[in-house]
Design an enzyme around this catalytic site. Structure first.
Site: not given
Ligand code: BES
Ligand code: ZN
Ligand code: MN
Length: 474
Positions: A240, A245, A252, A263, A322, A324, A326
């Protein structure tokens, strides 16, 4: 940055100061072998061989004669074969070596000191990120024991440093193009093929990558590197590469965004791992696919409720911009799977839920292949680079059902977030492919003996060990 912390015996060209690894149980016996001055000094300083305790011992003329390094008692939480990594920054200028004469003092079933891991930890612990701030150079060097493969230590260290450097680089200086540049320069070192897919081609070939990256002024791309003999087993790594992000339109909050330069940690990890594999000349055909995007906010941003047709042909309803990571991985995984690799690995800073489950230091692993899981867990244990299996629970797969598209990319429940993300990724990979997904954090909130706080190259030492065992020349 390449490490100069480790020297082979030939490179040292002179005597080195001995470092004695000791435990509370063995320290007295080691001190008996040392001159009285040193014994007295250790007593005065109250050296007890606690985990990480370091004491420089004077010789009769006030010179530095030897060093005591505490490994801690058997059940000390800080006990780790990587603990000697502390020495890289704790020692003064000079050449040092581990005194392995003390090895025989440890119980046969309690070997707290591993010369290879201690040497590796020293090299890893010497890392500094000095691209934006001058930091004083380290002037201590470790002269590796004659049985240590210094080339292997340097190969692993170089891969780890590469990953840390990329993660530490801020997003203003590391956009999608610069991330692709890092892949390209690695490719050129090893004579690998490299190309990027951009613009209108990206939109047709990798529609989800294009959609996620559309809002940014820095164009999204797919970086594609191939190396090795096509007749060898095919290993494909997907990382990734979200250079920043913001969350997109599902923005966020400030606290959640602060660290999001990391990220692209999955991309950084795959680049570090690819470096190790190619440098070792593993007999594999390696491919690295990195979707590189910035998840930004603008009038061109993708939206909740949008529906895109993915590379695989499945339509995906956007539940939350958010989530993104996946999406960009899905198209890259579909591409990887088209050539039916022997092993497909994805690495990504994918979910906050993974952090809730296991914290920053452990790496959840998702795979249906029990054989591969057993191998990687064994490597993780041997290399002290922790990986932990979490469930790819098939009954939850229906949480990804959408009323208007082939699938949604979020589960829409407050449960099992890391597993749901992994189940989504699995929809883009054939059931017959050996596929493993690693949900890394990519960041060390605090310094550890083998690494400063900051960008963290997780699970790649374990993966390199596992791949070397599986595919190595033997
Ligand atoms: N990059 C983030 C995941 C992340 C967040 C990793 C904080 C480490 C610390 C990812 O893109 C994300 O924002 N995921 C969301 C998914 C949700 C919206 C389904 C998450 O994990 O909150
Ligand atoms: Zn992310
Ligand atoms: Mn995200």
């Amino acid at each position: 940055m390449v490490t100069d912390a480790i020297l082979s015996p030939g490179e040292a060209g002179g005597p080195a100061i001995p470092v004695h690894p000791v435990t509370p149980d063995t320290v007295a016996r080691v001190l008996e072998t040392l001159p009285e001055t040193a014994r007295t000094y250790a007593g005065i300083m109250g050296f007890t061989a606690e985990a990480g305790q370091t004491l420089c011992l004077p010789g009769d003329t006030g010179s530095l004669a030897a060093v005591l390094f505490g490994l801690g008692s058997a059940n000390a939480p800080a006990r780790s074969p990587l603990l000697p990594g502390k020495l890289a920054k704790a020692l003064p200028a000079g050449n040092f070596r581990f005194d392995e004469g003390t090895q025989g003092l440890f119980d046969a079933d309690d070997q707290p000191f591993d010369p290879r891991l201690a040497t590796l930890a020293f090299a890893l612990g010497a890392y500094r990120f000095d691209a934006y701030k001058k930091v004083p150079p380290l002037r201590s060097h470790l002269v590796a024991g004659p049985q240590i493969d210094t080339e292997e230590i340097r190969r692993i260290t170089d891969g780890v440093y590469r990953a840390r450097d990329l993660i530490n680089r801020p997003a203003n200086d590391l956009g999608p193009a610069e991330l692709a540049g890092a892949v390209e320069s690695l490719a050129s070192v090893h004579g690998a093929k490299f190309h990027t897919v951009t613009g209108a081609d990206l939109e047709t070939e990798y529609p989800l990558v294009h959609a996620v990256g559309a809002a940014s002024d820095r164009a999204p791309l797919l970086a594609d590197m191939t190396w090795g003999d096509p007749a060898h087993p095919k290993i494909t790594l997907v990382g990734k590469g979200v250079v920043f992000d913001t969350g997109g339109l599902d923005l966020k909050p400030a606290a959640g965004m602060a660290l999001m330069k990391k990220d692209m940690g999955g991309a950084a990890a795959t680049i570090g791992l690819a470096s190790m594999i190619m440098d070792a000349g593993l007999p594999v055909r390696l491919r690295v696919l990195i979707p590189a995007v910035e998840n930004a906010v603008s009038g061109r941003a993708f939206r909740p409720g949008d529906i895109f047709k993915s590379r695989k042909g499945l339509t995906v309803e956007i539940g939350n911009t958010d989530a993104e990571g996946r999406l960009v991985l899905a198209d890259a995984l579909a591409r990887a799977d088209e050539e039916a690799p022997d092993l497909l690995v994805s690495m990504a800073t994918l979910t906050g839920a993974a952090r809730v489950a296991v914290g920053p230091d452990l790496v959840p692993l998702f795979s249906h292949d029990d054989g591969f899981v057993a191998d990687i867990l064994a490597s993780a244990e041997a290399q002290y680079d922790p990986v932990w299996r979490l469930p790819l629970w098939r009954p939850y797969d229906k949480w990804l059902d959408s009323k208007v598209a082939d699938l949604s990319h979020i589960g829409g429940k407050a449960f099992a977030g890391a597993s749901i993300a992994a189940l989504f990724l699995n929809r883009f990979v054939d059931a017959g492919t050996t596929y493993a997904h690693f949900d890394i954090y990519g960041w060390a909130p605090e310094a550890r003996p083998w690494a400063p706080a900051g960008g963290d190259a997780q699970a790649i030492r374990s993966l390199f060990d596992c791949l070397s065992r599986r595919y190595g020349k033997a």
